[in-house]
Write a protein that holds these residues in place. Structure first.
Motif, PDB file in Angstrom:
ATOM      1  N   ILE A  31     -14.858   8.517  15.073  1.00 44.00           N
ATOM      2  CA  ILE A  31     -14.289   8.599  13.725  1.00 44.00           C
ATOM      3  C   ILE A  31     -13.634   7.264  13.404  1.00 44.00           C
ATOM      4  CG2 ILE A  31     -12.643   9.831  12.270  1.00 44.00           C
ATOM      5  CD1 ILE A  31     -12.858  12.161  14.356  1.00 44.00           C
ATOM      6  N   ILE A  32     -14.183   6.491  12.444  1.00 45.71           N
ATOM      7  CA  ILE A  32     -13.579   5.189  12.154  1.00 45.71           C
ATOM      8  C   ILE A  32     -12.598   5.265  10.987  1.00 45.71           C
ATOM      9  CG2 ILE A  32     -15.348   3.715  13.145  1.00 45.71           C
ATOM     10  CD1 ILE A  32     -16.412   3.347  10.263  1.00 45.71           C
ATOM     11  N   TYR A  33     -12.765   6.249  10.131  1.00 47.20           N
ATOM     12  CA  TYR A  33     -11.787   6.438   9.055  1.00 47.20           C
ATOM     13  C   TYR A  33     -11.762   7.920   8.732  1.00 47.20           C
ATOM     14  CZ  TYR A  33      -9.432   6.381   4.603  1.00 47.20           C
ATOM     15  OH  TYR A  33      -8.535   6.642   3.594  1.00 47.20           O
ATOM     16  N   THR A  34     -10.603   8.442   8.543  1.00 44.31           N
ATOM     17  CA  THR A  34     -10.525   9.845   8.156  1.00 44.31           C
ATOM     18  C   THR A  34      -9.307  10.049   7.280  1.00 44.31           C
ATOM     19  OG1 THR A  34     -10.366  12.131   8.933  1.00 44.31           O
ATOM     20  CG2 THR A  34      -9.197  10.509  10.215  1.00 44.31           C
ATOM     21  N   HIS A  35      -9.386  10.967   6.355  1.00 42.61           N
ATOM     22  CA  HIS A  35      -8.154  11.449   5.764  1.00 42.61           C
ATOM     23  C   HIS A  35      -8.230  12.944   5.537  1.00 42.61           C
ATOM     24  CE1 HIS A  35      -9.906   9.844   1.812  1.00 42.61           C
ATOM     25  NE2 HIS A  35      -9.897  11.130   1.652  1.00 42.61           N
ATOM     26  N   PRO A 140      -6.353   1.886   2.384  1.00 43.34           N
ATOM     27  CA  PRO A 140      -7.705   1.464   2.730  1.00 43.34           C
ATOM     28  C   PRO A 140      -8.301   0.504   1.700  1.00 43.34           C
ATOM     29  CG  PRO A 140      -7.717   3.724   1.917  1.00 43.34           C
ATOM     30  CD  PRO A 140      -6.286   3.280   1.934  1.00 43.34           C
TER      31      PRO A 140
END
Lengths: 216, 216
Positions: A31-35, A140
């Protein structure tokens, strides 16, 4: 192996993100970016950009099989859709002009296939501007910051120095004004419209303005 | 019990988010919003807003004790700093005017203690606008969307309908223009500056414009 984005709707309860991250970790998805949001009806929405995906369908079927997941949707990444962000912070008519300059310049770039948006944060007051600048490193896709005001320095200058020390590479463009803020920024510009436009050109991949080579 | 925000720097490796979420879940901390980046130097940054915190220091000490965590910082939430977002999508001079109207209106509200920012996404083309609208439901803090263009309909209208069906409550303001987009939006406005300003007033908590009670 590619990066894909998915939105997962879940039953919201403490630890549900943990469960899902665990299940993805087992499979070596990164997972490189999550929100994650908690919605008003108390369900959860998890947006994830995941690296190292060989088979989209396998991933989606896998996530669907996790308990507490109610749906999975597959789509483009937010970076592909919204691209780079230029943030303008300050107050008054000049600040609105800087945003306008950025937006009009972004139009030219976006027609050519780029994606640059300009975000205007109309605030005054040293403490508020300081907070907004420091927090930019936590947002981001931000590539440039334009500061527009009548006078800036002190804690605002410290905030820029701190932002510059962070891992993010964020260009800082400042309007010509009194105050030591100019010492911490990359470029100082007289005209607000041009300041906004210049910030967009500096973060652009096409028709890039290399300011550092112009001022020798 | 309160909501606090922390930024955690970590050694980046597959599954590190899982580890941290697991450790927080054990302690019954509830992560209500999080985002995670992988930095260029391959370390990770995790931003988290956590509900149900009784003791800040205990939380920070606890997170610091997790392996792979290199630092923890405690600060205000992004909502407290940046507040609500109004997004303007479209192209041309009118779109820039709508952003300007929004920003100038936001200044009045922000002086009074609110936090509203206006984000301009200068794009044309049905598919691109459609994508941008659909993805708005995946962006944090968005309360209103202003559509500014010469003609919009079809897939853009479908995207608004879909956005309206999502869990988010997002007000849609559209400039007067040909196309069936007007049927899906909440309000249609002739003047672009006013469209931007109106969107800001509609999402405001102070000096709120209740459009629905004006048009009966």
């Amino acid at each position: 192996m590619k990066t894909i984005a998915i939105t997962i709707k879940t039953v919201e309860k403490t630890g549900v993100l943990h469960q899902i991250a665990e299940k993805l970790a087992i499979k070596n998805f990164n997972i490189i970016y999550t929100h994650l949001f908690v919605e008003e009806d108390n369900t959860g929405t998890i947006y994830m950009e995941i690296e190292g995906v060989e088979d989209d369908h396998e991933l989606i079927n896998y996530v669907n099989s996790i308990s507490d997941v109610t749906s999975v949707e597959f789509h483009k990444t937010l970076s592909d859709i919204y691209g780079k962000r230029v943030i303008v912070v300050g107050d008054g008519e000049f600040m609105a002009q800087a945003v306008k300059g950025g937006i009009m310049e972004a139009e030219k770039h976006n027609i050519n296939g780029e994606r640059i948006s300009v975000d205007g944060m109309m605030i005054g007051g040293g403490t508020q501007i300081q907070e907004a600048i420091i927090a930019i490193s936590r947002l981001p896709r931000v590539c440039a910051l334009v500061l527009s005001g009548s006078m800036m320095g002190g804690k605002i200058t410290n905030a820029i120095t701190r932002l510059k020390e962070s891992d993010k590479e964020i260009i800082v463009v400042t309007l010509q004004m009194p105050g030591d803020v100019l010492t911490a920024s990359d470029v100082t510009v007289n005209d607000p419209v041009q300041a906004g436009a210049m910030a967009v050109r500096m973060v652009s991949d096409i028709d890039k303005l290399d300011v550092y080579n112009q001022i020798i």
